[in-house]
Design a protein around this motif. Structure first.
Motif, mmCIF file in Angstrom:
data_model
loop_
_atom_site.group_PDB
_atom_site.id
_atom_site.type_symbol
_atom_site.label_atom_id
_atom_site.label_comp_id
_atom_site.label_asym_id
_atom_site.label_seq_id
_atom_site.Cartn_x
_atom_site.Cartn_y
_atom_site.Cartn_z
ATOM 1 N N PHE A 1 46.697 78.293 47.537
ATOM 2 C CA PHE A 1 46.412 79.697 47.827
ATOM 3 C C PHE A 1 47.672 80.505 48.131
ATOM 4 O O PHE A 1 47.604 81.728 48.264
ATOM 5 C CB PHE A 1 45.437 79.788 49.012
ATOM 6 C CG PHE A 1 44.124 79.115 48.737
ATOM 7 C CD1 PHE A 1 43.172 79.732 47.958
ATOM 8 C CD2 PHE A 1 43.857 77.841 49.229
ATOM 9 C CE1 PHE A 1 41.956 79.116 47.687
ATOM 10 C CE2 PHE A 1 42.652 77.210 48.971
ATOM 11 C CZ PHE A 1 41.692 77.848 48.190
ATOM 12 N N LYS B 1 44.918 80.480 54.874
ATOM 13 C CA LYS B 1 44.660 79.566 53.762
ATOM 14 C C LYS B 1 43.243 79.007 53.850
ATOM 15 O O LYS B 1 42.512 78.924 52.852
ATOM 16 C CB LYS B 1 45.666 78.423 53.756
ATOM 17 C CG LYS B 1 47.107 78.812 53.478
ATOM 18 C CD LYS B 1 48.010 77.591 53.574
ATOM 19 C CE LYS B 1 49.467 77.920 53.429
ATOM 20 N NZ LYS B 1 50.334 76.722 53.558
ATOM 21 N N THR C 1 39.598 71.351 48.017
ATOM 22 C CA THR C 1 40.654 72.274 47.619
ATOM 23 C C THR C 1 41.921 71.978 48.433
ATOM 24 O O THR C 1 41.890 71.243 49.406
ATOM 25 C CB THR C 1 40.215 73.739 47.831
ATOM 26 O OG1 THR C 1 39.890 73.949 49.210
ATOM 27 C CG2 THR C 1 39.002 74.055 46.965
ATOM 28 N N VAL D 1 36.051 80.016 48.527
ATOM 29 C CA VAL D 1 35.761 79.183 47.348
ATOM 30 C C VAL D 1 34.473 78.392 47.569
ATOM 31 O O VAL D 1 33.612 78.313 46.685
ATOM 32 C CB VAL D 1 36.933 78.228 47.052
ATOM 33 C CG1 VAL D 1 36.573 77.264 45.925
ATOM 34 C CG2 VAL D 1 38.187 79.023 46.686
ATOM 35 N N LYS E 1 45.026 83.511 42.760
ATOM 36 C CA LYS E 1 44.888 82.246 43.476
ATOM 37 C C LYS E 1 43.435 81.798 43.648
ATOM 38 O O LYS E 1 43.033 80.723 43.183
ATOM 39 C CB LYS E 1 45.552 82.351 44.853
ATOM 40 C CG LYS E 1 46.956 82.907 44.837
ATOM 41 C CD LYS E 1 47.912 82.012 44.083
ATOM 42 C CE LYS E 1 49.315 82.614 44.117
ATOM 43 N NZ LYS E 1 50.298 81.791 43.426
ATOM 44 N N ILE E 2 42.655 82.576 44.357
ATOM 45 C CA ILE E 2 41.289 82.162 44.687
ATOM 46 C C ILE E 2 40.447 82.028 43.427
ATOM 47 O O ILE E 2 39.698 81.059 43.258
ATOM 48 C CB ILE E 2 40.650 83.160 45.670
ATOM 49 C CG1 ILE E 2 41.456 83.215 46.963
ATOM 50 C CG2 ILE E 2 39.199 82.775 45.967
ATOM 51 C CD1 ILE E 2 41.005 84.296 47.936
ATOM 52 N N GLN E 3 40.565 82.981 42.535
ATOM 53 C CA GLN E 3 39.799 82.931 41.285
ATOM 54 C C GLN E 3 40.136 81.683 40.486
ATOM 55 O O GLN E 3 39.255 81.059 39.884
ATOM 56 C CB GLN E 3 40.076 84.184 40.462
ATOM 57 C CG GLN E 3 39.241 84.274 39.185
ATOM 58 C CD GLN E 3 39.501 85.571 38.438
ATOM 59 O OE1 GLN E 3 39.834 86.591 39.051
ATOM 60 N NE2 GLN E 3 39.354 85.546 37.125
ATOM 61 N N ASP F 1 40.617 81.490 52.848
ATOM 62 C CA ASP F 1 40.473 81.602 51.393
ATOM 63 C C ASP F 1 39.722 80.406 50.821
ATOM 64 O O ASP F 1 38.887 80.551 49.916
ATOM 65 C CB ASP F 1 41.850 81.715 50.744
ATOM 66 C CG ASP F 1 42.503 83.067 50.974
ATOM 67 O OD1 ASP F 1 41.866 83.940 51.599
ATOM 68 O OD2 ASP F 1 43.655 83.255 50.532
ATOM 69 N N ALA F 2 40.019 79.211 51.344
ATOM 70 C CA ALA F 2 39.302 78.022 50.883
ATOM 71 C C ALA F 2 37.812 78.129 51.194
ATOM 72 O O ALA F 2 36.966 77.693 50.403
ATOM 73 C CB ALA F 2 39.893 76.775 51.534
#
Length: 388
Positions: A23, A45, A18, A52, A294-296, A48-49
């Motif tokens: 993000f 960031k 990613t 995922v 973003k994440i979705q 958030d990664a």
């Protein structure tokens, strides 16, 4: 090993990287659209990664962009990523957002500007040393707007000189990945406009210089899978920036505009035996989620790559080879289409369950409450976005 076991094993080992900038806030040329809960710094960031990866199981690395993700202590950033179950991936240089680069960076007619750009590229290798990253990814916006503005040959000489200097700085186990783009922001001539130009420069540098394919950087109708096959055959395909486009470089979720194209690309990868991480092909998402969460959106992109890969793995290679050898045009096409038209979602749900994951990554993410948590926590400060 049964075909099903083989396919599941290959999918289990698949890796998709990613990108940190996916993000943050982003938008079109006209407007950057702010969203609640977006990261405010590289640490958020990476957090958030990591989410995922937690829900997909196949996204263990996150690429950084410098200076957007610059920190004082990259060792500390690496340790933070490791604590959250991910690692730092490719380091992306930025020589396109400084006023000095109006007429180009490494191809600029001003030697002082070229020196400044080169110093940044070398700094990115220094960062690779600190993070343990393997890949330095280079994209240049350099080009001209009008015929006669600058010497085309001189600009290629300057480009070659800079690439050679950076290549010489690479450490053991490090690679240079050179990206190309048909147009934008230069309107008349781009200095690295196509895979042939990138390939020629990489060929002159050595084995550790390879081409990266951004799937949105081509003219309409370009047969991208041919480029994939050619570079694989030449040993010069270093990786992908996966995204989709309808018209120009839209940076939409990969597989959104043309899922059949993504399948054809992954078929070439699978047929060349280049899917496994050991093959060295970096599969990275390079997307700007303008209006979608973003994440979705990143999770959906990972799933799209998985689906295209699963279909590519289901191609009956023996039947395909027999039809090709016999010159049976329609039968060969039917073999590919049979695999493409297979609904692989049940297979991927089974895979995730075997990996201890929720079979529905997006549903699990929504139910986790993570977005609500970070939205409440990330109040104040400056949200990350284009240029930050």
């Amino acid at each position: 090993m049964t075909d099903r076991t083989r396919v599941l094993a290959a999918l289990r080992d698949q890796r998709v990287e990613t990108a940190s900038w996916a993000f943050g806030n982003s938008g079109t040329r006209f407007k950057v659209f702010a969203q609640e809960g977006v990261p405010r710094d590289p640490y958020e960031k990476i957090a958030d990664a990591a989410v995922v990866h937690r829900f997909t199981g196949v996204a263990p690395t996150v690429a950084l962009h410098i200076p957007w993700d610059r920190v004082d202590d990259y060792g500390h950033l690496s340790a933070f990523a490791k604590e959250r179950g991910v690692a730092l991936g490719a380091i992306n240089a930025n020589v396109f957002q400084d006023d000095d680069y109006k007429l180009g960076s490494v191809t600029n007619p001003d030697p002082a500007v070229r020196a400044k750009a080169l110093a940044h590229l070398v700094e990115c290798v220094d960062i690779m040393d600190a993070t343990g990253s393997r890949d330095l990814k280079l994209w240049f916006s350099d080009g001209t707007n009008y015929p006669g503005q600058d010497s085309v040959r001189a600009r290629q000489d300057r480009l070659a000189e800079a690439l050679s200097a950076v290549y010489g700085r690479l450490g053991a186990g490090q690679r240079m990945l050179l990206e190309y783009k048909l147009f934008e922001p230069a309107f008349y001539m781009t200095d690295v406009p196509d895979w042939g130009t990138a390939y020629a420069h990489c060929l002159s540098l050595g084995d550790r210089a390879q081409v990266v394919i951004d799937t949105g950087h081509h003219a309409p109708g370009t047969n991208i899978e041919f480029i994939v096959a050619f570079l694989l055959r030449a040993g010069k395909l270093g990786g992908f920036d996966f995204n989709s486009r309808f018209y120009a470089d839209d940076d939409l979720m990969v597989g959104a505009a043309d899922p059949f194209q993504l399948f054809r690309i992954m078929h070439e990868i699978v047929s060349a035996g280049a899917l496994a991480p050991a093959a060295g092909i970096a599969f990275m998402l390079d997307q700007c989620h303008n209006i979608e969460p973003k994440i979705q959106a990143v999770i959906r992109s990972v799933m799209n790559v998985q689906e295209a890969t699963a279909k590519a793995l289901l191609v009956d290679v023996d039947a395909l080879a027999a039809a090709q050898q016999a010159g049976d045009v329609l039968e060969a096409n039917d073999v590919l289409m049979d695999a493409y038209q297979t609904d692989v979602r049940p297979l991927l749900r089974e895979l995730r369950a075997e990996m201890g994951l929720d079979p529905d990554p997006i549903g699990a993410f929504k139910a986790s409450g993570y977005l609500e948590t970070v939205t409440a926590a990330r109040v104040g400060g400056t949200a990350a976005g284009w240029g930050a």
